[in-house]
Write a protein that holds these residues in place. Structure first.
Motif, short mmCIF file in Angstrom:
data_model
loop_
_atom_site.label_atom_id
_atom_site.label_comp_id
_atom_site.label_asym_id
_atom_site.label_seq_id
_atom_site.Cartn_x
_atom_site.Cartn_y
_atom_site.Cartn_z
N VAL A 35 5.89 -9.07 2.82
CA VAL A 35 6.63 -9.25 0.55
C VAL A 35 7.25 -10.42 0.52
O VAL A 35 7.99 -11.24 1.14
CB VAL A 35 7.39 -7.79 0.13
CG1 VAL A 35 6.48 -6.72 0.77
CG2 VAL A 35 8.43 -8.42 1.32
N SER A 36 6.88 -10.96 -1.14
CA SER A 36 7.30 -12.71 -1.40
C SER A 36 7.41 -11.74 -3.17
O SER A 36 6.18 -11.64 -3.78
CB SER A 36 6.64 -13.10 -1.76
OG SER A 36 6.32 -13.63 -0.38
N SER A 37 9.04 -12.01 -3.63
CA SER A 37 8.88 -11.58 -5.23
C SER A 37 9.02 -13.24 -5.85
O SER A 37 9.35 -13.96 -5.48
CB SER A 37 10.40 -11.10 -4.97
OG SER A 37 10.54 -11.24 -7.17
N ILE A 38 8.43 -13.12 -7.23
CA ILE A 38 8.52 -14.28 -7.95
C ILE A 38 9.47 -14.27 -8.15
O ILE A 38 10.17 -15.45 -9.04
CB ILE A 38 7.25 -14.00 -8.87
CG1 ILE A 38 7.43 -15.45 -9.66
CG2 ILE A 38 7.52 -13.15 -10.16
CD1 ILE A 38 6.55 -16.34 -9.14
N ARG A 39 10.73 -13.52 -8.50
CA ARG A 39 11.90 -13.30 -9.01
C ARG A 39 12.89 -14.41 -7.57
O ARG A 39 13.80 -15.61 -8.43
CB ARG A 39 12.44 -12.30 -8.81
CG ARG A 39 12.09 -11.52 -9.85
CD ARG A 39 13.23 -10.11 -10.18
NE ARG A 39 12.25 -8.71 -10.84
CZ ARG A 39 11.89 -7.78 -10.77
NH1 ARG A 39 12.76 -7.27 -9.57
NH2 ARG A 39 11.73 -6.78 -11.51
N ASN A 40 12.11 -14.27 -6.79
CA ASN A 40 12.99 -15.65 -5.64
C ASN A 40 12.65 -16.99 -5.53
O ASN A 40 12.69 -18.03 -4.85
CB ASN A 40 12.79 -14.97 -4.32
CG ASN A 40 14.15 -13.82 -4.58
OD1 ASN A 40 15.02 -13.48 -4.80
ND2 ASN A 40 13.51 -12.96 -3.21
N ALA A 41 11.53 -17.00 -5.94
CA ALA A 41 10.15 -18.59 -5.98
C ALA A 41 10.76 -19.49 -6.92
O ALA A 41 11.80 -19.49 -8.01
CB ALA A 41 9.65 -18.23 -6.46
N GLU A 42 10.79 -20.42 -7.06
CA GLU A 42 11.24 -21.70 -7.65
C GLU A 42 10.24 -23.59 -8.28
O GLU A 42 10.25 -23.24 -6.83
CB GLU A 42 12.55 -22.68 -6.94
CG GLU A 42 13.52 -21.79 -6.60
CD GLU A 42 15.30 -22.96 -5.72
OE1 GLU A 42 14.61 -24.44 -5.55
OE2 GLU A 42 15.71 -22.36 -4.95
N LEU A 43 10.42 -22.83 -9.35
CA LEU A 43 9.37 -23.56 -9.79
C LEU A 43 9.90 -23.57 -11.15
O LEU A 43 10.50 -24.34 -12.21
CB LEU A 43 8.07 -23.13 -10.79
CG LEU A 43 7.48 -22.20 -9.36
CD1 LEU A 43 7.63 -20.61 -10.18
CD2 LEU A 43 5.73 -21.90 -9.72
N ASP A 44 9.19 -25.60 -11.62
CA ASP A 44 10.62 -25.75 -12.65
C ASP A 44 9.27 -25.84 -14.32
O ASP A 44 8.48 -25.46 -14.22
CB ASP A 44 9.91 -27.25 -12.42
CG ASP A 44 9.05 -28.19 -12.89
OD1 ASP A 44 8.03 -27.73 -13.13
OD2 ASP A 44 8.41 -29.19 -11.27
#
Length: 358
Positions: A201-210
């Motif tokens: 499982v991977s959450s977009i809340r924890n991803a870093e995007l500029d």
């Protein structure tokens, strides 16, 4: 696009929200499910789709009477990870019989009366739990519209991107990302997992995007096609582009399924942003190996899930999960309202019974 996930074997129990049902509450769920199973009887007419009006009336009449601890456990995940592990329903490996070879066999066995012939009572328990969370539903084009799907490794499907695969990495994806009526919550329940095969499982809340990457991924560039579990007759269907990232209720949402996204049609700018997102989802990936009786509740609007590869034995002892799609009252972005979803229609029988018991 290389993935590091096939080599990911480390589990992350401490980083996952856990909700432990009191033993009395967990047994109450099984007791009510068994009571309903005896009352409605086990026959193909009821077990095939689980949407028979008699069964629905019993579910709606009794889910509200389950202990408060059950309703509390079935609330949406509360952490940034967007998932919760719920422990533990009492299950006995002997009650289910051998792991079926495919979902069709599992459905047939659920309608029989022989001992150790299937998992009909657990199907009902899954519906009771899902009803505590929201509105369970199925798909006309997937597993014959059954409200509770069986996820088992299937001979001949080892390398495809579907729940029937095994030897291939099941790429992280939003469940039914192609459709505007996809689930808000996804519930996976474990009957058997002797090899501790991990769900990722991977959450977009924890991803870093500029900011530039977010802007690119928030524009509708490419379609997402239905996966193979819905068939393959979509070549001539309209395939409107959709946005990978959205913004609902003030938070970033995600529609992501690289295995069914024609990335070769995109320009270098989009592919670069998409590649970065994929890398971030790998970086923040958590892995959960469900034990029998454990449930994984996934926020399908912010979390992608997958599965590590494994070697099936096809000897009746392989991993066996149950899956339920759940809808919540919340609305999605207006941009999705005009999507046809490739003609795939939901089976949502609880809509007609909503309000009888709250």
């Amino acid at each position: 696009m290389k993935s590091v996930l096939p080599e990911r074997s480390q589990l992350h129990p401490a980083q996952l929200e856990r909700r432990d049902l009191p033993e009395s509450a967990a047994r109450a769920v099984r007791h009510v499910a068994a009571e309903i199973a005896v009352t409605v009887g086990r026959c193909p007419e009821i077990a095939t789709t689980l949407s028979h009006p008699v069964l629905l009336r019993h579910i709606d009449a009794k889910y509200g009477r389950l202990p408060d601890a059950v309703h509390e456990a079935m609330r949406p995940p509360a952490t940034a990870a967007g998932v919760a592990v719920i422990s533990r329903l009492p299950v006995d490996d002997e009650e289910f019989g051998p792991t079926p070879y495919n979902w069709q066999q599992a459905t047939e066995l659920a309608g029989t009366r022989t001992p150790r012939s299937g998992s009909f009572q657990l199907d009902i328990a899954m519906l009771l739990l899902a009803r505590c969370a929201g509105e369970p539903f199925g798909w006309e084009g997937q597993q014959a519209g059954r409200l509770v799907n069986n996820i088992v490794p299937t001979p001949g499907h080892e390398h495809e991107q579907s729940g029937a695969s095994s030897a291939a990495l099941l790429s992280p994806h939003t469940e039914d990302a192609f459709h505007p009526d996809r689930a808000n919550l996804l519930m996976l329940g474990c009957l058997r997992n002797p090899d501790r095969i991990a769900t990722t499982v991977s959450s977009i809340r924890n991803a870093e995007l500029d900011a530039a990457q977010r802007k690119i991924l928030s524009t509708a560039r490419l379609p997402i096609l239905p996966d193979v579990s819905y068939g393959s007759a979509f070549g001539d269907a309209p395939a409107p582009p959709i946005a990978t990232l959205g913004d609902d209720a003030g938070g970033t949402t995600l529609r992501f399924d690289p295995a069914y996204t024609p990335l070769d049609r995109a320009d270098d700018e989009f592919r670069g942003a998409y590649r970065h997102l994929s890398g971030e989802l790998e970086r923040v990936c958590l892995a959960a190996a469900l034990a029998p009786g454990e449930l994984l509740l996934v926020d399908n609007d912010v979390v992608v899930h997958g599965r590590v590869p494994f070697t099936p034995r096809y000897d009746g002892t392989d991993r066996w999960l149950k899956r339920v799609n759940i809808r919540l009252p919340q609305r999605r972005r207006d941009a999705e309202a005009g999507e046809d979803g490739y003609g795939q229609r939901v089976v949502a029988p609880f809509r007609t019974t909503r309000g009888q018991n709250t």
